[in-house]
Design a protein around this motif. Sequence first.
Motif, PDB file in Angstrom:
ATOM      1  N   CYS A 179       0.515  -4.857   4.797  1.00  0.00           N
ATOM      2  CA  CYS A 179       0.309  -3.560   4.147  1.00  0.00           C
ATOM      3  C   CYS A 179       1.558  -3.114   3.387  1.00  0.00           C
ATOM      4  O   CYS A 179       1.459  -2.484   2.344  1.00  0.00           O
ATOM      5  CB  CYS A 179      -0.058  -2.502   5.175  1.00  0.00           C
ATOM      6  N   ARG A 180       2.714  -3.443   3.929  1.00  0.00           N
ATOM      7  CA  ARG A 180       3.981  -3.021   3.326  1.00  0.00           C
ATOM      8  C   ARG A 180       4.413  -3.893   2.151  1.00  0.00           C
ATOM      9  O   ARG A 180       5.306  -3.520   1.397  1.00  0.00           O
ATOM     10  CB  ARG A 180       5.071  -3.011   4.386  1.00  0.00           C
ATOM     11  N   THR A 181       3.787  -5.074   1.998  1.00  0.00           N
ATOM     12  CA  THR A 181       4.253  -6.004   0.962  1.00  0.00           C
ATOM     13  C   THR A 181       3.194  -6.409  -0.055  1.00  0.00           C
ATOM     14  O   THR A 181       3.538  -6.805  -1.162  1.00  0.00           O
ATOM     15  CB  THR A 181       4.811  -7.286   1.603  1.00  0.00           C
ATOM     16  N   VAL A 182       1.907  -6.322   0.298  1.00  0.00           N
ATOM     17  CA  VAL A 182       0.828  -6.763  -0.594  1.00  0.00           C
ATOM     18  C   VAL A 182      -0.077  -5.577  -0.914  1.00  0.00           C
ATOM     19  O   VAL A 182      -0.644  -4.963  -0.002  1.00  0.00           O
ATOM     20  CB  VAL A 182      -0.014  -7.888   0.061  1.00  0.00           C
TER      21      VAL A 182
ATOM     22  N   LYS B 239     -15.728   3.019  -2.546  1.00  0.00           N
ATOM     23  CA  LYS B 239     -14.717   1.965  -2.659  1.00  0.00           C
ATOM     24  C   LYS B 239     -13.521   2.311  -1.781  1.00  0.00           C
ATOM     25  O   LYS B 239     -13.254   3.475  -1.515  1.00  0.00           O
ATOM     26  CB  LYS B 239     -14.283   1.800  -4.105  1.00  0.00           C
ATOM     27  N   VAL B 240     -12.824   1.285  -1.343  1.00  0.00           N
ATOM     28  CA  VAL B 240     -11.636   1.480  -0.519  1.00  0.00           C
ATOM     29  C   VAL B 240     -10.641   0.375  -0.840  1.00  0.00           C
ATOM     30  O   VAL B 240     -11.031  -0.753  -1.133  1.00  0.00           O
ATOM     31  CB  VAL B 240     -11.983   1.504   0.989  1.00  0.00           C
ATOM     32  N   ALA B 241      -9.367   0.730  -0.826  1.00  0.00           N
ATOM     33  CA  ALA B 241      -8.294  -0.264  -1.003  1.00  0.00           C
ATOM     34  C   ALA B 241      -7.479  -0.258   0.287  1.00  0.00           C
ATOM     35  O   ALA B 241      -6.584   0.559   0.456  1.00  0.00           O
ATOM     36  CB  ALA B 241      -7.429   0.084  -2.204  1.00  0.00           C
ATOM     37  N   CYS B 242      -7.869  -1.137   1.220  1.00  0.00           N
ATOM     38  CA  CYS B 242      -7.196  -1.198   2.513  1.00  0.00           C
ATOM     39  C   CYS B 242      -7.395  -2.572   3.117  1.00  0.00           C
ATOM     40  O   CYS B 242      -8.516  -3.093   3.151  1.00  0.00           O
ATOM     41  CB  CYS B 242      -7.769  -0.134   3.462  1.00  0.00           C
TER      42      CYS B 242
ATOM     43  N   CYS C  86       0.840  -1.195   0.000  1.00  0.00           N
ATOM     44  CA  CYS C  86       0.000   0.000   0.000  1.00  0.00           C
ATOM     45  C   CYS C  86       0.876   1.246   0.000  1.00  0.00           C
ATOM     46  O   CYS C  86       1.793   1.364   0.816  1.00  0.00           O
ATOM     47  CB  CYS C  86      -0.901  -0.019   1.242  1.00  0.00           C
ATOM     48  N   VAL C  87       0.583   2.204  -0.875  1.00  0.00           N
ATOM     49  CA  VAL C  87       1.390   3.425  -0.953  1.00  0.00           C
ATOM     50  C   VAL C  87       1.254   4.266   0.311  1.00  0.00           C
ATOM     51  O   VAL C  87       2.101   5.111   0.589  1.00  0.00           O
ATOM     52  CB  VAL C  87       1.049   4.281  -2.195  1.00  0.00           C
ATOM     53  N   PHE C  88       0.206   4.042   1.099  1.00  0.00           N
ATOM     54  CA  PHE C  88      -0.004   4.815   2.322  1.00  0.00           C
ATOM     55  C   PHE C  88       0.628   4.164   3.547  1.00  0.00           C
ATOM     56  O   PHE C  88       0.670   4.762   4.617  1.00  0.00           O
ATOM     57  CB  PHE C  88      -1.501   5.011   2.574  1.00  0.00           C
TER      58      PHE C  88
END
Length: 78
Positions: A52-55, A69-72, A39-41
């Motif tokens: 979050c840091r790898t996928v 929509k959400v990408a989290c 995730c870029v955030f």
Amino acid sequence: QHPYTQGLLKSFPSFKGAKNDLRGIPGSLPDLSQEIPGCVFAPRCPFATEKCRTVEPELKTINEKGNWKVACHKVGGE
């Protein structure tokens, strides 16, 4: 519902109601010219995990109308 969005909303003053302290989001914006794993955030998210840091999270619909929509990884019980 995205934690980063929650942080952004807390960084703006309210025009109505109580005057609360503003909270900024620590860190800097990512360099989008570079490939970013996960995730870029994640570097700026207090809830980020190793996943979050790898996928990269998938974009999910979070309301019945299908227009939110959400990408989290944290939204939707992951």
